[in-house]
Design an enzyme around this catalytic site. Structure first.
Site, short mmCIF file in Angstrom:
data_model
loop_
_atom_site.label_atom_id
_atom_site.label_comp_id
_atom_site.label_asym_id
_atom_site.label_seq_id
_atom_site.Cartn_x
_atom_site.Cartn_y
_atom_site.Cartn_z
N ASP A 25 0.78 -1.24 0.00
CA ASP A 25 0.00 0.00 0.00
C ASP A 25 0.81 1.29 0.00
OD1 ASP A 25 -2.39 1.40 -0.11
OD2 ASP A 25 -2.63 1.47 2.06
N HIS B 267 2.29 3.83 7.04
CA HIS B 267 2.19 4.64 5.83
C HIS B 267 0.99 5.58 5.80
CE1 HIS B 267 0.12 0.77 4.91
NE2 HIS B 267 -0.75 1.54 4.34
#
Length: 960
Positions: free
Chosen positions: A197, A447
């Site tokens: 991702d 993230h």
């Protein structure tokens, strides 16, 4: 960020379409044992063996093998906080409960021995694990031992790759991998790195993964143009040579681009969050669809296989927070596998199986092919012509700075915990512990955390976790300093020194300043403390008076800008020094107040200088206009000021708006905050400063200390006004006459430097559709431009986005405030209020020859990341353990090393036993590696290498 959970056929935060060209967007989408510590030094660790693949399933050598990988992607915070995601709270925001996912998956795996599953985020898994019964834990251990539950990546989180510093990446990976090692032994060690991702991929990340011992790396997000080219060239899988300094194959890593991001192919999502039709194999049912689904699957598999080189392909069967009802997924996958494989009797050449990333990688390795080599990185990432994910390089700058400060503090905490031992954990101030801050820092590497791409209440929770982690570390530092100094003081940690607030120094007539240096070299550090007006005497550890000054800021608000006491502290390597400060009573204050400089056309140029640097300012505009390196006799015209880009809210070309992820200005040319600055001058023996005021929300202090070889620019920006309904993205820009030929240079996660070229990508011909955003890159610690003779380097105190959009120019984005969401799933504009709205930071500017510049900026970047830690105490502490003599230099004298073992980077494998899969590249054979041999008395550190050692130590007894 999560991305891809489907509802009514729509992806949540981005989806890949297997039927199309596979483009992706993100729209809708324990403390260490007392006798051991880790000694991290700059040097590397190679490897070579095929262990851990024995449990992989059988494949069909003459067929197209489709490896189905059941998985869930569980963001450690995004739309909900970490705890809300784990417990399944606030499902009105997003339906997600990690504890239920793991419960359900374990039950489903036990129902059929052919089923497999992978899990990634150890922050969640470790929490779930500690809540299980002994019986459940044994069941899970069996599943791991059999290879049916496999861990991929194994970090505490799946970290961002743009805004993270390499040291913090190593720490969070170490935390997760050590949990797996302690819990499952070698059976739990991941063989594959899995970053499905993150929004772009750094070369340093791949280098670190290789040095950690991973055999391969798979990721999901790739620039849409890059992906199309790779598909045509059959280079979706390759070897990434991730270091220009380390000898191959030390930093070589087999890397694969997943075909569907991390989603299942279209129409094949069987989660409670999806609306795809289940497999109905009863021919008498009016809903019968088995033949149609089998034919569709065979077509999808065949089409995907055209873009990969072996007879093995992988399909990710899962997405964000899926498998809460794992039976739905597995029941349909069981049917799919059985029905598709039954077609082999009719001549089908497709074989479907439950698999894992490691087992897929193993088959690729056994194919013995020659693979292409990549040398650059995967930044910037775009999922469409006007969708460059370069805004998050700078989003939430206050959180990015807090993370960097916390990393600094954690390293100090870790060092003193290791050097002092149990006396740091248990002492006169209570129980001290580095673990809470270590875990909080690990979470911040996620993230959607350090990237600034979470919702506001989640960002607040990330900051809360950091603040909670500081407390136990402060206790640990207090215990350690008391033991080392021989005195028990009331230690005070002023956490708001960055905004000049410290009640002790502002009210006490006498106090002590203890400054600890975490670097392995001596440092002279200018201490700045807010005080009341007056005259102060500062004495060094030997009782000698040292020069000091009190500086008053140009503001009528003495609370917002109190006077500051300055003195230079001399600090030993990995040691501390104690300074005493006393206010002199009844003396007339001799503080140095800034003098306003009138703007007149005849005013002479204004300069500040020391023995190394002279900076000159334009008397008409108040702007910096020239820097001179007097040692090298280098003179460079430099104009620095602040601009802002008007954030796009969509236009005729695209409805894409600028947001937390996406940077998209509505025009290429930024607007000046002001064309001139009101300036004030401060000159004392210890500092020379030019205070520039550009507007009510933008100011800067340009500062120079004696002996300093760089110019310090301390900027303050915010709250950014948006009452005009224009979102603003603020930059600091440096313009010079250097002929840079469209090239500039940025660091990769604080380590190696990469060349960037305007409107250019090294591995494909770029069609540039966003001339500003498409040329932005992550700047973790520094960016520079050079004409080959002269080099201008700017160092940052946090991660920022930066670029050079024209020859001789360099810019860094310092703050953003936006009015519209960018459609990537957050559903909230980046409109920070409160403490995040106003940001103060520093840029350090170096001018040097191109040949000598690296030596300066590398040391300065290291000192900025590992800055000295200031601890305060009221004057007059009580004696503590008088038999312990104070130690200010040789801190290693507290123990004796009894055993030293070298390990891989994250200390989960002994280097002598570590090995990695070998790959053949089209660049020819890699150099033969000499047999490993450790000489504890003679350890050589090569440039840009990291070596990790596990030391067993014997603590020395303290008399008294």
């Amino acid at each position: 960020m999560g991305a891809y959970a489907r509802a009514s056929g729509v992806c949540a935060r981005g989806c890949l379409d297997a039927a199309g060209p596979w483009t992706m967007s993100r729209a809708l989408r324990p403390p260490l044992p007392p006798l051991c510590f880790f000694l991290l030094l700059l040097l590397a660790a190679p490897g070579a063996r095929a262990g851990g693949y024995e449990t992989c399933p059988t494949v069909q050598p003459n067929m197209l093998n489709v490896h189905l990988v059941p998985h869930t992607h569980d963001d450690v915070g995004w739309l909900k906080t970490v705890d809300q995601y784990f417990y399944g709270i606030k499902n009105d925001i997003q339906h997600a409960g990690v504890q239920y996912i793991l419960d359900s998956v374990i039950s489903a795996l036990l129902a059929d021995p052919t089923r497999r599953f992978i899990y990634v985020e150890i922050a969640f898994f470790s929490r779930w694990w500690h809540q299980q019964t002994n019986a459940t834990q044994e069941v899970v251990r069996d599943l791991v031992r059999q290879g049916r539950l496999e861990f991929a990546n194994g970090g505490w989180v799946m970290n961002d790759e743009a805004a993270t510093h390499y040291g913090a990446i190593v720490d969070q990976m170490t935390l997760g991998l050590h949990f797996l090692e302690d819990t499952f032994g070698n059976d739990g060690r991941p063989r594959v790195a899995w970053h499905i991702d993150p929004f772009g991929h750094s070369r340093e990340q791949a280098s670190l993964f290789a040095q950690m011992g991973f055999d391969g790396f798979f990721f999901g997000r790739l620039d849409y143009q890059d992906k199309w080219v790779r598909m045509q060239k059959l280079e979706m899988e390759h070897v990434w040579r991730a270091s220009a300094s380390l000898k191959p194959p030390t930093a070589d890593l087999f890397t694969g681009v997943l075909p569907n991001g991390y989603n299942p192919p279209r129409n094949l999502c069987w989660d409670v969050l999806c609306d795809d039709q289940p497999v109905v194999e009863d021919p008498h049912s009016p809903e019968y669809n088995a033949k149609e689904l089998v034919d569709y699957f065979l077509n999808v598999a065949t089409a995907q296989g055209r873009y990969y080189r072996t007879n093995h392909i992988v399909m990710t069967m899962g997405s964000d927070f899926q498998y809460e009802n794992a039976n739905m997924w597995f029941k349909n996958l069981d049917k799919l596998i059985r029905l598709v494989n039954a077609q082999q009797a009719k001549g089908s050449g497709v074989h479907v199986l439950y698999s894992t990333p490691a087992c897929y990688l193993w088959e690729l390795n056994k194919a013995n092919l020659t693979w292409s080599v990549k040398h650059d990185d995967f930044f910037p990432y775009a999922d469409g012509p006007h969708q460059f994910w370069t805004g998050y390089f700078s989003s939430r700058p206050a959180l990015k700075r807090y993370e960097r400060l916390s990393y600094n503090f954690l390293q100090v905490c870790n060092q003193l915990e290791a050097l002092v031992g149990l006396a740091a954990n248990v002492g006169p101030y209570g129980s001290g512990d580095s673990a809470p801050l270590n875990e909080a820092m690990a979470v911040l590497q996620h993230h959607d955390a350090i990237s600034g791409t979470s919702r506001q209440h989640v960002a607040n929770d990330y900051a809360r976790q950091l603040a909670a982690g500081w407390g136990p570390c402060e206790v640990l530092l207090s215990n350690a300093l008391a033991r080392l100094r021989g005195f028990k003081d009331h230690f005070i940690f002023c956490r708001q020194l960055n905004i000049s607030i410290c009640p002790l120094t502002q009210t006490a007539a006498r106090f002590q300043v203890i400054v600890y240096n975490p670097l392995g070299r001596k440092v002279n550090w200018m201490v700045r403390l807010p005080v009341s007006e007056g005259v102060f005497v500062v004495k060094d550890p030997n009782g000698r008076t040292v020069p000091s000054d009190v500086v008053i800021f140009p503001s009528s608000d003495s609370q917002a800008h109190p006077p500051e006491l300055l003195f230079s502290a001399s600090l030993p390597a990995l040691g501390f020094s104690t300074y005493s400060v006393a206010q002199v009573p009844r003396w007339k204050p001799q503080a140095h107040a800034p003098q306003p400089i009138p703007r007149t056309s005849w005013s002479p140029a204004l300069t500040i200088e020391n023995e190394h640097i002279r900076a000159t300012f334009d008397p008409d505009t108040g702007l910096l206009m020239e820097i001179m390196n007097m040692n090298q006799q280098l003179l460079l015209p430099v104009r620095q000021t602040f601009f802002w880009y008007n954030a796009s809210i969509g236009d005729n070309e695209s409805d894409q708006a600028s947001g937390a992820y996406i940077f998209r200005p509505n025009q290429q040319k930024p607007l000046p905050v002001s064309r001139w600055a009101q300036i004030h001058l401060v000159k004392t023996p210890l500092v020379q400063e030019v205070h520039q005021n550009f507007s009510a929300w933008c100011s800067q202090v340009v500062r120079l200390y004696p002996g300093q070889r760089h110019l310090e620019l301390e900027w303050s920006v915010g709250p950014i006004p948006v009452g005009d309904t224009w979102g603003k993205e603020v930059i600091s820009r440096f313009d010079t006459p250097l002929e840079t030929k469209g090239r500039f240079y940025t660091d990769s996660n604080g380590r190696e430097i990469l060349e960037r070229r305007q409107d250019y990508r090294p591995t494909w011909k770029l069609n540039q559709t966003e001339p500003v955003a498409g040329n932005y890159y992550p700047v973790n610690t520094r960016i520079y431009i050079t004409d080959g003779n002269m080099q201008l380097t700017v160092l940052t105190d946090r991660s920022q986005g930066g670029s050079s959009l024209r020859d001789g120019s360099l810019e860094l984005m310092v703050h953003r405030r936006l009015l519209k969401d960018d459609g990537r799933g957050v559903s909230e504009p980046l409109m920070e209020n409160g403490s995040g709205a106003w940001v103060r930071g520093r840029h350090l500017v170096l001018l040097d020859t191109a040949q000598a510049a690296a030596a300066g900026h590398r040391l300065l970047a290291e000192q900025e990341v590992l800055a000295p830690q200031v601890v305060l105490a009221p004057d007059g502490g009580a004696a503590y353990n008088l038999g312990a003599p104070p130690r200010t230099q040789d801190l290693f004298s507290t123990f004796t090393i009894t055993r030293l073992q070298e390990t891989t980077l994250v200390a989960n494998q002994l280097r002598e036993a570590a090995s990695r899969l070998k790959w053949t590249t089209n660049t020819g054979p890699t150099p033969h590696q000499t047999p490993y041999q450790l000489d504890p008395a003679n350890i050589t550190l090569e440039p840009m290498e990291i070596r990790t050692f596990l030391a067993s130590v014997q603590w020395k007894e303290v008399d008294g």
